[in-house]
Write a protein that holds these residues in place. Structure first.
Motif, PDB file in Angstrom:
ATOM      1  N   UNK A  70      38.753  29.044  62.184  1.00 25.16           N
ATOM      2  CA  UNK A  70      39.101  30.086  63.106  1.00 25.16           C
ATOM      3  C   UNK A  70      40.551  29.493  63.198  1.00 25.16           C
ATOM      4  N   UNK A  71      40.526  28.447  64.450  1.00 24.74           N
ATOM      5  CA  UNK A  71      41.600  27.536  64.775  1.00 24.74           C
ATOM      6  C   UNK A  71      42.746  27.384  63.206  1.00 24.74           C
ATOM      7  N   UNK A  72      42.281  26.997  62.454  1.00 24.95           N
ATOM      8  CA  UNK A  72      43.046  26.806  60.925  1.00 24.95           C
ATOM      9  C   UNK A  72      43.815  28.844  60.570  1.00 24.95           C
ATOM     10  N   UNK A  73      42.758  29.203  60.708  1.00 24.24           N
ATOM     11  CA  UNK A  73      42.883  30.635  60.270  1.00 24.24           C
ATOM     12  C   UNK A  73      43.958  31.574  61.114  1.00 24.24           C
ATOM     13  N   UNK A  74      44.411  30.773  62.224  1.00 28.25           N
ATOM     14  CA  UNK A  74      45.348  31.147  63.119  1.00 28.25           C
ATOM     15  C   UNK A  74      46.597  30.766  62.563  1.00 28.25           C
ATOM     16  N   UNK A  75      46.394  29.850  62.673  1.00 26.33           N
ATOM     17  CA  UNK A  75      47.914  28.237  62.050  1.00 26.33           C
ATOM     18  C   UNK A  75      48.314  29.381  60.586  1.00 26.33           C
ATOM     19  N   UNK A  76      47.458  29.882  59.471  1.00 26.04           N
ATOM     20  CA  UNK A  76      48.013  30.067  58.617  1.00 26.04           C
ATOM     21  C   UNK A  76      47.896  31.493  58.583  1.00 26.04           C
ATOM     22  N   UNK A  77      48.277  32.299  59.706  1.00 27.23           N
ATOM     23  CA  UNK A  77      48.310  33.557  59.833  1.00 27.23           C
ATOM     24  C   UNK A  77      50.285  32.994  60.080  1.00 27.23           C
ATOM     25  N   UNK A  78      50.236  32.112  61.062  1.00 29.93           N
ATOM     26  CA  UNK A  78      51.427  31.998  61.765  1.00 29.93           C
ATOM     27  C   UNK A  78      52.413  31.678  61.092  1.00 29.93           C
ATOM     28  N   UNK A  79      51.991  31.108  59.849  1.00 30.01           N
ATOM     29  CA  UNK A  79      53.358  30.342  59.024  1.00 30.01           C
ATOM     30  C   UNK A  79      53.452  30.799  58.086  1.00 30.01           C
ATOM     31  N   UNK A  80      52.289  32.255  57.531  1.00 32.28           N
ATOM     32  CA  UNK A  80      52.908  32.743  56.166  1.00 32.28           C
ATOM     33  C   UNK A  80      54.155  33.739  56.384  1.00 32.28           C
ATOM     34  N   UNK A  81      54.527  34.240  57.736  1.00 26.59           N
ATOM     35  CA  UNK A  81      55.834  35.092  57.481  1.00 26.59           C
ATOM     36  C   UNK A  81      56.216  36.174  58.047  1.00 26.59           C
ATOM     37  N   UNK A  82      54.769  36.678  58.945  1.00 27.12           N
ATOM     38  CA  UNK A  82      54.397  38.167  58.717  1.00 27.12           C
ATOM     39  C   UNK A  82      55.244  38.367  59.993  1.00 27.12           C
TER      40      UNK A  82
END
Length: 120
Positions: A70-82
């Motif tokens: 879940x932590x990794x998912x939050x990192x990914x969501x933050x890095x995508x550029x939404x």
């Protein structure tokens, strides 16, 4: 619970919604990741115009082994550029606490809201 998730792209409202419910398990994680990539490819060149929403309102529990993922998912969501990031909190206080803790651990820059009505 199998397929305890749904991903929706709403072009009219510019929302990319990942809804997760029930008792999310490790066996669900791979399918969710694949669906995320497939649906995300539809807006790849427009990501900065979209708001990401993790709708966890119906999430009843998260296996402890999934908290690192879940932590990794939050990192990914933050890095995508939404454009913006929102998490609709679980109705389960214990699950909401787990999710907040995971998000805080990695300095998640999104906003927590109580319902989809809180999405601006």
């Amino acid at each position: 619970m199998t397929n305890s998730y749904k991903i929706e792209v709403d072009p009219s409202r510019k929302l990319f919604i990942v809804a997760v419910g029930g008792s999310f398990q490790i066996s669900d994680a791979g399918g969710l990741a694949m669906s995320f990539l497939m649906e995300g490819s539809k807006i790849q060149s427009q990501t900065s115009e979209y708001t990401f929403v993790a709708d966890l309102s119906e999430l009843e529990s998260v296996e402890p082994a999934l908290l690192d993922m879940l932590e990794q998912a939050f990192k990914m969501y933050s890095s995508i550029g939404f454009h913006k990031l929102y998490v609709v909190e679980s109705k389960s206080a214990a699950t909401a606490g787990q999710i907040r803790a995971a998000a805080e651990k990695m300095n998640f820059g999104g906003e927590f809201v109580q319902s989809m009505d809180g999405i601006v």
